[in-house]
Motif scaffolding. Structure first.
Motif, short mmCIF file in Angstrom:
data_model
loop_
_atom_site.label_atom_id
_atom_site.label_comp_id
_atom_site.label_asym_id
_atom_site.label_seq_id
_atom_site.Cartn_x
_atom_site.Cartn_y
_atom_site.Cartn_z
N LEU A 115 0.92 -1.06 0.08
CA LEU A 115 0.23 0.11 0.22
C LEU A 115 0.97 1.09 0.05
O LEU A 115 0.41 2.24 0.44
N LYS A 116 2.12 1.24 -0.36
CA LYS A 116 2.93 1.87 -1.33
C LYS A 116 3.61 2.66 1.28
O LYS A 116 3.38 3.75 0.91
N TRP A 117 3.00 2.10 2.20
CA TRP A 117 3.93 2.48 3.44
C TRP A 117 4.86 2.51 3.64
O TRP A 117 6.02 1.69 3.39
N PHE A 118 5.89 2.82 4.56
CA PHE A 118 7.13 2.85 5.10
C PHE A 118 7.06 1.56 6.42
O PHE A 118 6.46 2.35 6.73
N THR A 119 7.44 0.77 5.54
CA THR A 119 7.51 -0.30 6.92
C THR A 119 8.98 -0.24 7.06
O THR A 119 10.31 -0.75 6.27
N LYS A 120 9.69 0.00 8.60
CA LYS A 120 11.07 0.15 8.88
C LYS A 120 11.42 -0.77 9.70
O LYS A 120 10.29 -0.54 11.18
N GLY A 121 11.73 -1.73 9.88
CA GLY A 121 12.11 -3.05 11.46
C GLY A 121 10.54 -3.18 11.86
O GLY A 121 9.49 -3.48 11.03
N ASN A 122 9.68 -2.85 12.51
CA ASN A 122 9.19 -3.13 13.33
C ASN A 122 7.90 -1.72 13.23
O ASN A 122 6.77 -1.60 13.82
N LEU A 123 7.91 -1.02 12.41
CA LEU A 123 8.01 0.45 12.56
C LEU A 123 6.62 0.31 11.38
O LEU A 123 6.82 0.33 10.55
N LEU A 124 5.40 1.09 11.70
CA LEU A 124 4.06 1.22 9.86
C LEU A 124 4.14 2.74 10.25
O LEU A 124 3.99 3.23 11.79
#
Length: 167
Positions: A115-124
């Motif tokens: 959905l073009k979200w920023f996903t880095k590690g456990n963070l949405l």
């Protein structure tokens, strides 16, 4: 005399004839030996959860932290997340027992990254001007959890069907 021959030399337990025959047949027919299964406790439940996070420096940002942990480590994991991001800035909005927390975490990250979200590690992080809010994120994660249950159910039913067909 028979009691000494019935004892296994490697362990103090009783001699297991079925295991000995299985090992012999595996050597005879060149079948790989059984792998040592890890000692897992099936009574320890794994949980998956989502924490809503508000960034004090940028309140318009929409952030969520996903986590998974086994039941004894659950409080420690949540406390570590609270230490990292601040206890006042977040609240627990979703927690459920799952079959595999890592698999659900990967499917959630994959879904939101599509959905073009920023996903880095456990963070949405939702993109700016996104229509997602806490309720919508919980509904999406619940749907993904339901899909995982459906996949497991279908797998078990197909195996059952094949087993009953070739019995």
């Amino acid at each position: 005399m028979t009691t000494n021959s019935a004892k296994d030399k490697n362990s103090e337990g009783d001699y297991d004839l079925v295991e000995e025959i299985d090992n012999h047949l595996r050597r005879l027919f060149y079948i790989k030996p059984k792998a040592e299964n890890p000692k897992l406790n099936p009574y320890v439940v794994e949980f998956f959860g989502v924490l809503s996070l508000t960034d004090l420096r940028a309140p318009q940002r929409k952030l969520w932290v996903i986590y998974y942990a086994k039941q004894p480590d659950l409080d420690k994991t949540v406390d570590e997340i609270h230490e990292k991001y601040g206890k006042k800035n977040m609240f627990d909005m979703y927690r459920t027992p799952v079959f595999s927390g890592a698999a659900l975490r990967d499917s959630v990250k994959k879904h939101f990254s599509n959905l073009k979200w920023f996903t880095k590690g456990n963070l949405l992080e939702a993109p700016p001007k996104s229509h997602f809010n806490d309720e919508r994120v919980v509904k999406t994660i619940t749907d993904l959890h339901h899909l995982e249950h459906q996949r497991l159910y279908n797998y078990v039913m197909v195996k059952n069907m094949w087993f009953s067909r070739y019995r």
